[in-house]
Design a protein around this motif. Structure first.
Motif, PDB file in Angstrom:
ATOM      1  N   PRO A 174       0.814  -1.228   0.000  1.00  0.00           N
ATOM      2  CA  PRO A 174       0.000   0.000   0.000  1.00  0.00           C
ATOM      3  C   PRO A 174       0.846   1.277   0.000  1.00  0.00           C
ATOM      4  CG  PRO A 174      -0.802  -1.551   1.650  1.00  0.00           C
ATOM      5  CD  PRO A 174       0.481  -2.107   1.126  1.00  0.00           C
ATOM      6  N   LEU A 175       1.949   1.253   0.711  1.00  0.00           N
ATOM      7  CA  LEU A 175       2.844   2.417   0.735  1.00  0.00           C
ATOM      8  C   LEU A 175       3.424   2.668  -0.649  1.00  0.00           C
ATOM      9  CD1 LEU A 175       4.441   4.596   2.274  1.00  0.00           C
ATOM     10  CD2 LEU A 175       6.141   2.842   2.768  1.00  0.00           C
ATOM     11  N   GLU A 188       3.496   5.824  -5.761  1.00  0.00           N
ATOM     12  CA  GLU A 188       3.313   5.855  -7.212  1.00  0.00           C
ATOM     13  C   GLU A 188       2.110   6.710  -7.600  1.00  0.00           C
ATOM     14  OE1 GLU A 188       2.049   2.509 -10.312  1.00  0.00           O
ATOM     15  OE2 GLU A 188       4.006   2.146  -9.376  1.00  0.00           O
ATOM     16  N   ARG A 189       0.996   6.571  -6.887  1.00  0.00           N
ATOM     17  CA  ARG A 189      -0.242   7.294  -7.185  1.00  0.00           C
ATOM     18  C   ARG A 189      -0.063   8.799  -6.999  1.00  0.00           C
ATOM     19  NH1 ARG A 189      -3.057   4.230  -4.179  1.00  0.00           N
ATOM     20  NH2 ARG A 189      -2.985   5.516  -2.324  1.00  0.00           N
ATOM     21  N   GLU A 190       0.628   9.200  -5.923  1.00  0.00           N
ATOM     22  CA  GLU A 190       0.776  10.626  -5.612  1.00  0.00           C
ATOM     23  C   GLU A 190       2.067  11.213  -6.154  1.00  0.00           C
ATOM     24  OE1 GLU A 190       0.109  11.247  -1.449  1.00  0.00           O
ATOM     25  OE2 GLU A 190      -1.817  10.162  -1.501  1.00  0.00           O
ATOM     26  N   ASN A 191       2.820  10.405  -6.905  1.00  0.00           N
ATOM     27  CA  ASN A 191       4.056  10.858  -7.547  1.00  0.00           C
ATOM     28  C   ASN A 191       5.023  11.467  -6.523  1.00  0.00           C
ATOM     29  OD1 ASN A 191       5.705  11.060  -9.775  1.00  0.00           O
ATOM     30  ND2 ASN A 191       4.998  13.111 -10.290  1.00  0.00           N
ATOM     31  N   VAL A 192       5.195  10.783  -5.410  1.00  0.00           N
ATOM     32  CA  VAL A 192       6.091  11.246  -4.345  1.00  0.00           C
ATOM     33  C   VAL A 192       7.532  11.125  -4.833  1.00  0.00           C
ATOM     34  CG1 VAL A 192       6.901  10.810  -1.998  1.00  0.00           C
ATOM     35  CG2 VAL A 192       4.471  10.566  -2.552  1.00  0.00           C
ATOM     36  N   ARG A 193       8.289  12.178  -4.669  1.00  0.00           N
ATOM     37  CA  ARG A 193       9.690  12.204  -5.094  1.00  0.00           C
ATOM     38  C   ARG A 193      10.575  12.455  -3.878  1.00  0.00           C
ATOM     39  NH1 ARG A 193       9.029   9.380  -8.844  1.00  0.00           N
ATOM     40  NH2 ARG A 193       8.003  10.081 -10.692  1.00  0.00           N
TER      41      ARG A 193
END
Length: 147
Positions: free
Chosen positions: A106-107, A112-117
């Motif tokens: 889930p993490l 991936e969904r929120e495009n965390v960089r």
């Protein structure tokens, strides 16, 4: 391109430090465990200067594994040796692996969904600005010296 893997633990200020050394800002006591390159462990702490003066003095004590043995096998050699000896401590069981995926999938999907960089920061610095602000807020930011 240097590989560096170390753990730095900075301890909270000792309660008596402000009474022992009034008006002085002391560097935090710190434990450093370096895994690579050159495995080592160091403890940096503040002591009273020897003699009659009551001034703080930082000291480091440590041990460098390369200084005590030239016959220290690398990690892969030790891992293969564990396999040959039937030691399973370095390996996970299947149920442990499944549970890990249940926690991390889930993490990973959220990243991936929120495009965390990742937060970018300058090579050799203590990390991103947000880290400094967080550690200051938590009362955990202190000074340390390279060992």
């Amino acid at each position: 391109d240097e590989r560096l893997c170390e753990v730095r633990i900075q301890f909270r200020e000792t309660p008596a430090a402000s009474q022992l050394f009034p008006g002085r800002v002391l560097p935090k006591n710190e434990l450093v465990m370096r895994l690579q390159p050159d495995p080592a462990i160091f403890l940096t702490t503040n002591i009273k200067t020897p003699g009659f003066e009551s001034a703080p003095m930082p000291v480091s004590v440590g041990m460098d594994y390369n200084s005590i043995s030239n016959d220290n096998p690398d990690a892969y050699t030790r891992l293969i040796l564990d396999v040959l000896r039937g030691r399973q401590a370095s390996f996970v069981r299947s149920d442990e692996l499944e549970r890990s995926w249940e926690i991390f999938t889930p993490l990973l999907h959220k990243i991936e969904r929120e495009n965390v960089r990742p937060e970018m920061y300058e090579y050799g610095s203590d990390g991103p600005e947000q880290r400094t602000a967080f550690m200051t807020k938590m009362g955990m930011l202190g000074t340390h010296s390279a060992l």
